[in-house]
Structure formats: C-alpha cells, structure tokens
Design a protein around this motif. Structure first.
Motif, mmCIF file in Angstrom:
data_model
loop_
_atom_site.group_PDB
_atom_site.id
_atom_site.type_symbol
_atom_site.label_atom_id
_atom_site.label_comp_id
_atom_site.label_asym_id
_atom_site.label_seq_id
_atom_site.Cartn_x
_atom_site.Cartn_y
_atom_site.Cartn_z
ATOM 1 N N PRO A 1 12.397 -2.295 -11.459
ATOM 2 C CA PRO A 1 11.544 -2.495 -10.418
ATOM 3 C C PRO A 1 11.773 -1.411 -9.161
ATOM 4 C CG PRO A 1 13.027 -4.645 -10.857
ATOM 5 C CD PRO A 1 13.644 -3.423 -11.745
ATOM 6 N N CYS A 2 10.490 -0.871 -8.751
ATOM 7 C CA CYS A 2 10.495 0.200 -8.079
ATOM 8 C C CYS A 2 11.313 -0.144 -6.579
ATOM 9 C CB CYS A 2 9.273 0.641 -7.386
ATOM 10 S SG CYS A 2 9.076 2.151 -6.709
ATOM 11 N N PRO A 3 12.302 0.869 -6.330
ATOM 12 C CA PRO A 3 13.209 0.667 -4.937
ATOM 13 C C PRO A 3 12.043 0.542 -3.579
ATOM 14 C CG PRO A 3 13.832 2.440 -6.120
ATOM 15 C CD PRO A 3 12.429 2.053 -6.963
ATOM 16 N N CYS A 4 10.823 0.832 -3.837
ATOM 17 C CA CYS A 4 10.130 0.565 -2.632
ATOM 18 C C CYS A 4 9.682 -0.966 -2.259
ATOM 19 C CB CYS A 4 8.908 1.303 -2.808
ATOM 20 S SG CYS A 4 7.297 0.726 -3.807
ATOM 21 N N GLY A 5 10.010 -1.764 -3.351
ATOM 22 C CA GLY A 5 9.747 -3.208 -3.194
ATOM 23 C C GLY A 5 8.309 -3.525 -3.834
ATOM 24 N N SER A 6 7.808 -2.772 -4.408
ATOM 25 C CA SER A 6 6.365 -2.893 -4.917
ATOM 26 C C SER A 6 6.351 -4.360 -5.888
ATOM 27 C CB SER A 6 5.626 -1.737 -5.520
ATOM 28 O OG SER A 6 6.303 -1.245 -6.603
ATOM 29 N N GLY A 7 7.404 -4.191 -6.792
ATOM 30 C CA GLY A 7 7.539 -5.256 -7.957
ATOM 31 C C GLY A 7 7.182 -4.364 -8.954
ATOM 32 N N LYS B 1 5.990 3.659 -12.941
ATOM 33 C CA LYS B 1 4.479 3.586 -12.567
ATOM 34 C C LYS B 1 4.295 3.523 -11.269
ATOM 35 C CE LYS B 1 2.682 1.328 -16.789
ATOM 36 N NZ LYS B 1 2.057 0.526 -17.391
ATOM 37 N N CYS B 2 5.494 3.770 -10.284
ATOM 38 C CA CYS B 2 5.170 3.741 -8.780
ATOM 39 C C CYS B 2 5.835 5.105 -8.444
ATOM 40 C CB CYS B 2 5.943 2.425 -8.363
ATOM 41 S SG CYS B 2 5.208 1.927 -6.769
ATOM 42 N N CYS B 3 6.777 4.698 -7.293
ATOM 43 C CA CYS B 3 7.445 5.926 -6.681
ATOM 44 C C CYS B 3 7.893 7.090 -7.250
ATOM 45 C CB CYS B 3 8.339 5.300 -5.583
ATOM 46 S SG CYS B 3 7.347 4.401 -4.207
ATOM 47 N N ALA B 4 8.347 6.933 -8.690
ATOM 48 C CA ALA B 4 9.042 8.000 -9.633
ATOM 49 C C ALA B 4 8.096 9.374 -9.327
ATOM 50 C CB ALA B 4 9.066 7.565 -10.939
ATOM 51 N N GLU C 1 0.878 -1.152 0.092
ATOM 52 C CA GLU C 1 -0.006 -0.158 -0.004
ATOM 53 C C GLU C 1 0.961 1.283 0.070
ATOM 54 O OE1 GLU C 1 -2.514 -0.484 3.734
ATOM 55 O OE2 GLU C 1 -3.863 -0.824 2.448
ATOM 56 N N HIS C 2 0.350 2.137 -0.572
ATOM 57 C CA HIS C 2 0.804 3.428 -0.626
ATOM 58 C C HIS C 2 -0.161 4.624 -0.129
ATOM 59 C CE1 HIS C 2 3.900 1.567 -3.731
ATOM 60 N NE2 HIS C 2 4.737 2.710 -3.439
ATOM 61 N N ALA C 3 0.348 5.780 0.467
ATOM 62 C CA ALA C 3 -0.616 6.668 1.001
ATOM 63 C C ALA C 3 -0.217 8.064 0.845
ATOM 64 C CB ALA C 3 -0.723 6.343 2.293
HETATM 65 ZN ZN LIG Z 1 7.359 2.394 -5.559
#
Ligand SMILES: [Zn+2]
Ligand SMILES: [Zn+2]
Length: 161
Positions: free
Chosen positions: A144-150, A155-158, A96-98
């Motif tokens: 793969p995103c460094p947050c660990g989302s896969g 498409k993620c933390c960028a 989850e992100h918030a």
């Molecule tokens: Zn991410």
C-alpha cells in the motif's frame, strides 16, 4: 513577527499580498487549501527560516528522514530572489494528488541559482503535503502506498520519489 508587522510585509512568495494575508496564515496553522498555496507557503518558509513548517508539510512518511540541519543551512545561508509558479494540475483520485511547476531563484556564496521543478503533492484529511523526491519511501512496489491512498505503491507515489 507581530501580526502588525506581518500585515506590513510583502509576502515572500511574490503574490502581491501581505505576509499576514498570504502565506503567514498557513505558517500560523490554517491548512493551505490547495497544493499551489502550500507550495508558495513552503517557499516563504524557506525565506523566513521556518524549518518546522517545512517538516510538518512534508509527507508524514518522509518527515523523520529529512535533513533538517541541511534545510536550515540552505534556508539561512541563501538570499532568496523570488518564486514563479507555473502550471498546477490536480490529478484527482482519493486522496487527491497534484503537480505544481515552479521556478525558484536564490543567491549564495557560490553564485546565483535557478531551480525548476514539478513537485508532487497529496491531500490527506484536509491537509496538503509535499512529496519530497529526494527522500526514498520505504515500500515494496506492491505494498500500500505510504501516502495513505490505499493503492499499490507502484501505481501511486512511486512515480514521484
Ligand atoms: Zn501515493
Ligand atoms: Zn505568500
């Protein structure tokens, strides 16, 4: 600070509870159960000078690049005036992100400051982490995103750094 002092001190985050019943629990090692509570505990950590806690609750991929001396200086040289928390949105996904909106106020030699931000957080293994927008993440857009989302980084933390 002793347990007794923590229960007699108002929590710096402004919740109205004592430090020991609010952010102090998370500073002592209990995982904050939501991004909003983690954000509150990070503000309190700035007030109390708990730089280790600020580092430990930043996205692990960013921890080594934090300016800890700068954070310590900002923490100790400022008079912290208060925190207001606005909207908190859980974005879902796995992990989850918030997003949490807040306003923090403080005073230093150059005067009074008001900082408004909408901060991003990610939950991994039951722990919420702050994604620091000032620390670049070393990843290619299709990696793969460094947050660990896969998910792919783009498409993620960028979007948050
Ligand atoms: Zn991410
Ligand atoms: Zn608190």
């Amino acid at each position: 600070m002793t347990d007794r002092q923590a229960h007699e001190t108002n929590c710096p985050c402004g919740s109205g509870d004592s430090l020991g019943q609010c952010c102090g629990r998370y500073h002592a090692g209990t995982a904050a159960p939501s991004a909003e509570l983690l954000m509150r505990s990070r503000y309190s950590a700035y007030v109390l000078g708990l730089i280790d806690y600020l580092q430990a609750t930043t996205l692990p991929a960013q921890q080594a690049a934090l300016d800890l001396d700068g954070m310590r200086h900002w923490s100790l040289e400022s008079t912290w005036l208060g925190l207001e928390v606005g909207e908190s949105t859980v974005l879902g996904g796995k992990p989850e992100h918030a997003l949490v909106s807040f306003t923090a106020r403080w005073h230093d030699q150059s005067g009074e400051h008001v900082h408004q931000e909408r901060s991003a957080f990610v939950q991994n293994d039951g722990h919420w982490y702050f994604i620091d927008p000032t620390v670049p993440l070393k990843a290619g857009r299709n990696d793969p995103c460094p947050c660990g989302s896969g998910q792919k980084f783009k498409k993620c933390c960028a979007a948050y750094v």
